[in-house]
Design a protein around this motif. Structure first.
Motif, PDB file in Angstrom:
ATOM      1  N   SER A 144       0.816  -1.215   0.000  1.00 21.35           N
ATOM      2  CA  SER A 144       0.000   0.000   0.000  1.00 21.35           C
ATOM      3  C   SER A 144       0.850   1.265   0.000  1.00 21.35           C
ATOM      4  O   SER A 144       0.353   2.344  -0.343  1.00 21.35           O
ATOM      5  N   GLN A 145       2.130   1.142   0.372  1.00 24.22           N
ATOM      6  CA  GLN A 145       3.006   2.312   0.467  1.00 24.22           C
ATOM      7  C   GLN A 145       3.739   2.611  -0.845  1.00 24.22           C
ATOM      8  O   GLN A 145       4.357   3.674  -0.986  1.00 24.22           O
ATOM      9  N   TYR A 146       3.705   1.692  -1.791  1.00 26.68           N
ATOM     10  CA  TYR A 146       4.504   1.838  -3.007  1.00 26.68           C
ATOM     11  C   TYR A 146       4.134   3.047  -3.875  1.00 26.68           C
ATOM     12  O   TYR A 146       5.023   3.776  -4.337  1.00 26.68           O
ATOM     13  N   PRO A 147       2.843   3.293  -4.152  1.00 28.54           N
ATOM     14  CA  PRO A 147       2.504   4.355  -5.117  1.00 28.54           C
ATOM     15  C   PRO A 147       3.008   5.742  -4.721  1.00 28.54           C
ATOM     16  O   PRO A 147       3.298   6.564  -5.600  1.00 28.54           O
ATOM     17  N   THR A 148       3.098   6.036  -3.411  1.00 33.53           N
ATOM     18  CA  THR A 148       3.484   7.390  -2.986  1.00 33.53           C
ATOM     19  C   THR A 148       4.967   7.521  -2.693  1.00 33.53           C
ATOM     20  O   THR A 148       5.433   8.604  -2.337  1.00 33.53           O
ATOM     21  N   ALA A 149       5.728   6.436  -2.820  1.00 37.72           N
ATOM     22  CA  ALA A 149       7.158   6.453  -2.476  1.00 37.72           C
ATOM     23  C   ALA A 149       7.971   7.015  -3.649  1.00 37.72           C
ATOM     24  O   ALA A 149       8.633   6.278  -4.384  1.00 37.72           O
ATOM     25  N   THR A 150       7.929   8.341  -3.803  1.00 31.34           N
ATOM     26  CA  THR A 150       8.626   8.980  -4.919  1.00 31.34           C
ATOM     27  C   THR A 150       9.733   9.931  -4.459  1.00 31.34           C
ATOM     28  O   THR A 150      10.426  10.503  -5.288  1.00 31.34           O
ATOM     29  N   ASN A 151       9.892  10.091  -3.144  1.00 30.88           N
ATOM     30  CA  ASN A 151      10.931  10.982  -2.604  1.00 30.88           C
ATOM     31  C   ASN A 151      12.025  10.121  -1.969  1.00 30.88           C
ATOM     32  O   ASN A 151      12.264  10.181  -0.772  1.00 30.88           O
ATOM     33  N   VAL A 152      12.654   9.306  -2.803  1.00 32.54           N
ATOM     34  CA  VAL A 152      13.582   8.301  -2.283  1.00 32.54           C
ATOM     35  C   VAL A 152      15.000   8.526  -2.811  1.00 32.54           C
ATOM     36  O   VAL A 152      15.205   9.110  -3.878  1.00 32.54           O
ATOM     37  N   VAL A 153      15.958   8.050  -2.030  1.00 33.76           N
ATOM     38  CA  VAL A 153      17.363   8.114  -2.442  1.00 33.76           C
ATOM     39  C   VAL A 153      17.548   7.232  -3.675  1.00 33.76           C
ATOM     40  O   VAL A 153      17.115   6.076  -3.694  1.00 33.76           O
TER      41      VAL A 153
END
Length: 491
Positions: A144-153
């Motif tokens: 459920s956390q994948y779609p918003t995880a765009t601010n990643v190293v």
């Protein structure tokens, strides 16, 4: 541009500079992170706001034991003004990382934890706060956390466990310098609960070797990387999640006897030079904020009556992102481990402890919990009591985050040992681990541990002000008498 993480250093009445403690939150954009930052701004600026049920409210630090004063003729309740040297959370510097890019003011609005009138007043300043890119591994959290995880190293900094740790270390150093943090920094894991890591290490050498090896495929979680990076930068680490971040190897890494400044050039530690040899603590696991905190107090009460607890059946439901993440079995297992193991040291072999958690989106952050306690009394007669609690989950957790950071700052300044610091802060966690493993789970017994450590720090020094404060805490003299004595001492 001015941001919410930039704090002007204040001065005390005697002209000394107030030290700003640093609070770095992993998961800054989550409900806990934005609620903490909003609360600090509200207290710093003495804000007031309208509510639907209680009228006009003024900012306060209720729930933060390090920030509220003692109440009543016997003292107790709070430690501010009673324990010299406790940092003022209004002067703390708050920052952190998040894998989501949502501006913090917007995130505060979206989470619906605080009153709209307060959100309106802090939103613009919060939106200016920098959110550092987060280190993440999708295998450790729910889908459920994948779609918003765009601010990643990404890129070279994400090439290996070594480069990820170095990126986190660089972030810490840059943030400290940018915000002029001159107190102790505590890194707090407040991101989504991870599934348990399968990586096990016998020593800090083995842990660091695995991280340094760019070809390793060990099951090293992001929370472990943040904890290692914090240690190497001389920062404390607090595991506010349920995952198994803490381990004997991690605890050893935080031992000053391991992080000696003169480590041999052949050692694995030297490969991470320059590193900090400063005192720091590794604390956890999982904040004991609401239902679990009352459970330990309630069962402590039942045991004090001489009753034999037999069944504790509990359920809680809410609809925040943390609970959404727990809809995946791999992360739920980590949460159930700590919720089910809170009474372990009491060895109540006949106790049947059942826990159910449910995700209900409509409820949002307002946790609802129901617990029935059944015990055996005189001649085996049953004794049953029931509790029901409603409260915003973040309103329960944020004070523990603040207190954890302020205690770490205080313990470092007073050179408190790792064991004492862990036992003194055990009341904050569902399952005290590391140096606090095996601590009595009773809430009041854990508060006694804190009091004992504070007494030791007060008696251990030769500072006259500390002796006077100890007199106040013991009820020997009043606050007015203490002020008069301090005035005489300064002449």
């Amino acid at each position: 541009a001015t941001t919410a993480t930039t704090t002007t250093v204040a001065m005390t009445s005697d002209g000394n500079m107030q030290v700003s403690a640093g609070i770095l939150i992993v998961g800054l954009g989550g409900n806990n992170g934005v609620t903490l930052l909003a609360g600090q701004i509200a207290n710093r600026d003495n804000l007031q706001w309208e509510t639907a049920t209680a009228g006009r409210i003024s900012a306060n630090w209720f729930g933060c034991l390090t920030q509220i004063p003692p109440r009543g003729i016997h003292g107790g309740v709070g430690f501010q003004g009673r324990v010299p040297g406790l940092a003022d959370a209004n002067n703390a510097v708050v920052g952190g990382w998040d894998i989501r890019p949502t501006k913090l003011g917007q995130a505060l609005y979206d989470c619906r934890v605080l009153e709209p009138d307060l959100v309106r007043q802090v939103r613009e300043e919060m939106d200016k706060t920098e959110i550092m890119e987060g280190v993440w591994d999708p295998s450790f959290i729910g889908e459920s956390q994948y779609p918003t995880a765009t601010n990643v190293v990404a890129g070279a900094d994400n090439a290996s466990t070594r480069t990820r740790v170095e990126r986190i270390r660089k972030d810490i150093r840059s943030w400290k310098e940018k915000n002029n943090v001159n107190g102790h920094i505590t890194v707090i894991w407040s991101a989504s609960v991870e599934r348990p890591s399968e990586a096990e290490y016998e020593s800090p050498d083995n842990l660091l070797s695995a991280i340094y090896d760019d070809s390793n495929n060990d099951d090293i979680s992001p929370s472990m990387l943040y904890a290692v990076a914090a240690a190497l930068e001389g920062c404390s680490f607090v595991n506010g999640g349920s995952q198994n971040t803490l381990s004997p190897a991690m605890t050893c890494l935080y031992d000053q006897s391991y992080r000696k400044p003169d480590a041999p050039s052949s050692s694995v530690l030297s490969k991470f030079a320059p590193y900090s040899a400063s005192r720091a603590y590794c604390l956890g696991t999982d904040y004991k904020a609401g239902q679990t905190k009352f459970k330990t107090a309630a069962v402590e009460y039942l045991r004090a009556l001489g009753l034999s607890p037999r069944v504790i059946a509990s359920s809680n439901h809410l609809g925040n992102n943390d609970m959404l993440n727990l809809t995946t079995k791999k992360t739920l297992d980590a949460k159930m481990r700590v919720k089910s193991d809170i009474f372990g040291p009491w060895q109540e072999k006949d106790l049947d402890h059942k826990v159910t958690v449910m995700y209900c989106p409509y409820i949002g952050d307002e946790k609802r919990d129901f617990v029935e306690y059944t015990s055996l009394g005189f001649l085996g007669s049953p004794h049953t009591m029931v509790t029901y609690t409603r409260c915003m989950d973040s309103i329960l957790c944020v004070p523990l985050m603040v207190d954890a950071a302020i205690w770490c700052d205080y313990f470092v300044k007073h050179e408190v040992s790792a064991g004492d610091a862990a036992r003194a802060s055990a009341y904050l966690f569902k399952v005290p681990e590391g140096e606090a493993k095996g601590t009595d789970p009773g809430f009041f017994n854990q508060m006694k541990e804190l009091e004992d450590v504070l007494d030791k720090t007060s008696c251990g020094g030769n500072d006259g002000e500390d002796v006077i404060a100890l007199g106040v805490s013991k009820g020997i003299i009043t606050h007015e008498q203490a002020a008069a004595l301090n005035g005489l001492a300064s002449k």
